[in-house]
Design an enzyme around this catalytic site. Sequence first.
Site, short mmCIF file in Angstrom:
data_model
loop_
_atom_site.label_atom_id
_atom_site.label_comp_id
_atom_site.label_asym_id
_atom_site.label_seq_id
_atom_site.Cartn_x
_atom_site.Cartn_y
_atom_site.Cartn_z
N ARG A 121 -7.51 -0.93 0.95
CA ARG A 121 -7.98 -2.06 0.53
C ARG A 121 -8.54 -2.12 -0.88
O ARG A 121 -8.44 -2.96 -1.75
CB ARG A 121 -9.13 -2.56 1.50
CG ARG A 121 -10.34 -1.82 1.30
CD ARG A 121 -11.13 -2.34 2.82
NE ARG A 121 -10.74 -1.56 4.07
CZ ARG A 121 -11.29 -1.62 5.20
NH1 ARG A 121 -12.32 -2.50 5.19
NH2 ARG A 121 -10.57 -1.20 6.33
N GLU A 129 -9.46 3.22 2.01
CA GLU A 129 -8.89 3.46 0.69
C GLU A 129 -7.74 2.22 0.42
O GLU A 129 -7.78 1.80 -0.64
CB GLU A 129 -8.50 4.73 0.46
CG GLU A 129 -7.00 5.20 0.78
CD GLU A 129 -6.67 4.99 2.23
OE1 GLU A 129 -7.85 5.11 2.95
OE2 GLU A 129 -5.69 4.90 2.83
N ASP A 155 -12.27 6.58 3.44
CA ASP A 155 -11.31 6.53 4.46
C ASP A 155 -10.56 5.10 4.24
O ASP A 155 -9.68 4.70 4.80
CB ASP A 155 -11.38 6.91 5.65
CG ASP A 155 -10.20 7.27 6.38
OD1 ASP A 155 -9.23 7.10 5.86
OD2 ASP A 155 -10.46 7.50 7.77
N ASP A 199 -3.02 10.23 3.43
CA ASP A 199 -4.38 9.78 3.54
C ASP A 199 -5.23 11.00 4.56
O ASP A 199 -5.16 10.57 5.67
CB ASP A 199 -4.34 8.46 4.26
CG ASP A 199 -5.84 7.83 4.53
OD1 ASP A 199 -6.63 8.28 3.73
OD2 ASP A 199 -6.16 6.89 5.22
N LYS A 231 -10.84 12.49 7.62
CA LYS A 231 -10.46 12.11 9.20
C LYS A 231 -10.29 13.54 9.96
O LYS A 231 -10.12 14.54 9.47
CB LYS A 231 -8.91 11.72 9.00
CG LYS A 231 -8.59 10.43 8.36
CD LYS A 231 -7.24 10.01 8.43
CE LYS A 231 -7.05 8.62 7.82
NZ LYS A 231 -7.74 7.51 8.63
N LYS A 262 0.86 -0.97 -0.14
CA LYS A 262 -0.03 -0.04 -0.06
C LYS A 262 1.00 1.14 -0.05
O LYS A 262 1.62 1.58 0.88
CB LYS A 262 -1.02 0.18 1.28
CG LYS A 262 -1.47 1.25 1.47
CD LYS A 262 -2.53 1.20 2.62
CE LYS A 262 -3.25 2.46 2.94
NZ LYS A 262 -4.17 2.49 4.33
N ASP A 279 1.18 6.48 5.31
CA ASP A 279 0.44 5.43 5.03
C ASP A 279 0.87 4.77 3.78
O ASP A 279 0.30 4.16 3.20
CB ASP A 279 -0.98 6.24 4.70
CG ASP A 279 -2.15 5.40 4.95
OD1 ASP A 279 -2.01 4.29 5.68
OD2 ASP A 279 -3.11 5.69 4.39
N1 BES Z 1 -4.53 4.75 6.77
C1 BES Z 1 -5.54 4.03 7.55
C2 BES Z 1 -5.19 3.29 8.87
C3 BES Z 1 -4.15 3.81 9.84
C4 BES Z 1 -4.81 4.47 11.11
C5 BES Z 1 -2.84 3.88 9.66
C6 BES Z 1 -3.88 4.76 11.95
C7 BES Z 1 -1.96 4.12 10.42
C8 BES Z 1 -2.62 4.67 11.83
C9 BES Z 1 -6.57 3.65 6.80
O1 BES Z 1 -6.64 4.06 5.57
C10 BES Z 1 -8.01 3.64 7.58
O2 BES Z 1 -8.13 5.22 7.50
N2 BES Z 1 -8.60 2.74 8.00
C11 BES Z 1 -9.88 3.25 8.34
C12 BES Z 1 -10.81 2.00 7.92
C13 BES Z 1 -12.17 2.28 8.32
C14 BES Z 1 -12.78 3.54 7.65
C15 BES Z 1 -13.26 0.99 8.17
C16 BES Z 1 -9.50 3.11 10.10
O3 BES Z 1 -9.00 2.19 10.44
O4 BES Z 1 -10.43 3.73 10.80
ZN ZN Z 2 -4.95 4.56 4.64
MN MN Z 3 -7.78 5.83 5.14
#
Ligand code: BES
Ligand code: ZN
Ligand code: MN
Length: 504
Positions: free
Chosen positions: A360, A358, A356, A279, A286, A274, A297
């Site tokens: 996956r 994204e 968010d 992000d 966010k 990834k 990210d």
């Molecule tokens: N990049 C984030 C995950 C992340 C969180 C990385 C904290 C490093 C530190 C990812 O893209 C994300 O935002 N995931 C969401 C998924 C949710 C919307 C289902 C999350 O974990 O909140």
């Molecule tokens: Zn992310």
């Molecule tokens: Mn995200």
Amino acid sequence: MKTELSFADIAGIETELLAVVAVDTQTAKGPDVKAEPVLLTSDEAVKSAAATVLGSGEFKAGVNETVLLHAPAGLKAKRLLLVGLGKQAKVTVHSVRTAAGTAVRFTKPRGIRELAFALPEAELLPPGPCSRASVEGAIVGDFDADTYRSDRKDKSVQSFILAAPSTFDQATVEAGAVEGAIVGESQNFTRSLVNEPGNKLTPTILGQRAAEMAAAVGLKWDVSSTEKLHELKMGAFWSVSQGSAEPPALIVLRYEPEGVAADPNAPILGLVGKGITFDTGGISIKPGDNMEKMKYDMAGGAAMLGAMRAIALLKPKVRVICIVCAAENMPDGKAYKPGDVVTAMSGKTIDVINTDAEGRLVLADGLTYARQLGATHLIDAATLTGAIGVALGQHNAGAFSNDDAAFAKFAAALGTSGEKFWRMPLGEEYAEQIKSDIGDIKNTGGRAGGASTAAEFLHVFAEDTPWIHLDIAGMAWIDDQRPYIAKGPSGVGVRSILEWVRSY
Ligand code: BES
Ligand code: ZN
Ligand code: MN
């Protein structure tokens, strides 16, 4: 940092600082039981120089515990640093790795620019792996994420002397040191990429950095963008990138060792990372607190690039394809939206619930492409979910797999890498949570089991190809410094992915 080897008498090494490791041999427990630290050296001069402090009870040889002696009697070194490995029964080669890192991180802020590190003499610590681990630990320990500070006074250690007893086989120690330097520098390559801010490392620039690295170490490379995504029908990857003024980068690196390509039954390993260079969350934006962290990210993609660097230099006998899907996730008039339905490269339709989620989406197409290019075994790395950090903290990264044999190789690789990954569950129940009424699957499955539903999403695209998914969101950035590693980008994954590849 320059690494040198010495097989001379360690008491005679003229250096600013000589580091020697110790273990606690005490086996009894209880409030009145005292630690019994013992140095892992046969050098009588070193033992006698350390005798008083060892007898004082001040130094217990705990894990990465240090004590410094100036002007040690009978030694040519100006300083003697004792570094603890912890309880003797629990000591591993990885303890030596962190001890070497601790010695370097002790030395660096004191303005001392050189040190010697004595390889431990102990039956359970084999010289080759210890030599590799020491050099690796030293190089990793020397890294600080301070390239953008104009006041950085904390300059690198110039010279690291790995001091081996003359009884050790020189070729073994040498080979270990060469390998350790390659792996440590590759991990630091990853860390320097992860530290780059979003404005300095766009998807295009990440592609350039990957290409430069590939050219330098002799990998084949191809970096493409929007047109190629359309040509390959990568609708999931494209949907994430479409809201950004920065074009996406599809980075493909290939390692094709001579003589292996001829065998049609030989495995081809697919490494997918990834590479979200920033992000924001997109339209499902966010909160502001900690959003600056989202420059990391792309740590999964950077881990794959670091592993590829090491693979190119260590030359295992297996073909490897690496794909990094780089994009910036932004809110914009052109951005994808919740409720959008996007068609992935595999043909599956994805109901976008949250922009968010994204990572996956870009990985879905990366995994499909890796399979199309012939990958027989897949491994992906991603800062995929906040949920994995809630579950495992900053102590273990998450690992998921649809194949016990591939995972067993990964678990064995951890023994060499010293990294901690904890196997997390996949399963029908989690797959159920991402079923959609509108399309084939949706991109979030609710808060519960968030790391596992994200992994099940990827599973849809890995299908039945043996596959390992590494969720490094909690581990890619260390908030507090440790004795052996600076805070900031950790480079987690590089060493374990490398060892997994080498096991084929
Ligand atoms: N990049 C984030 C995950 C992340 C969180 C990385 C904290 C490093 C530190 C990812 O893209 C994300 O935002 N995931 C969401 C998924 C949710 C919307 C289902 C999350 O974990 O909140
Ligand atoms: Zn992310
Ligand atoms: Mn995200």
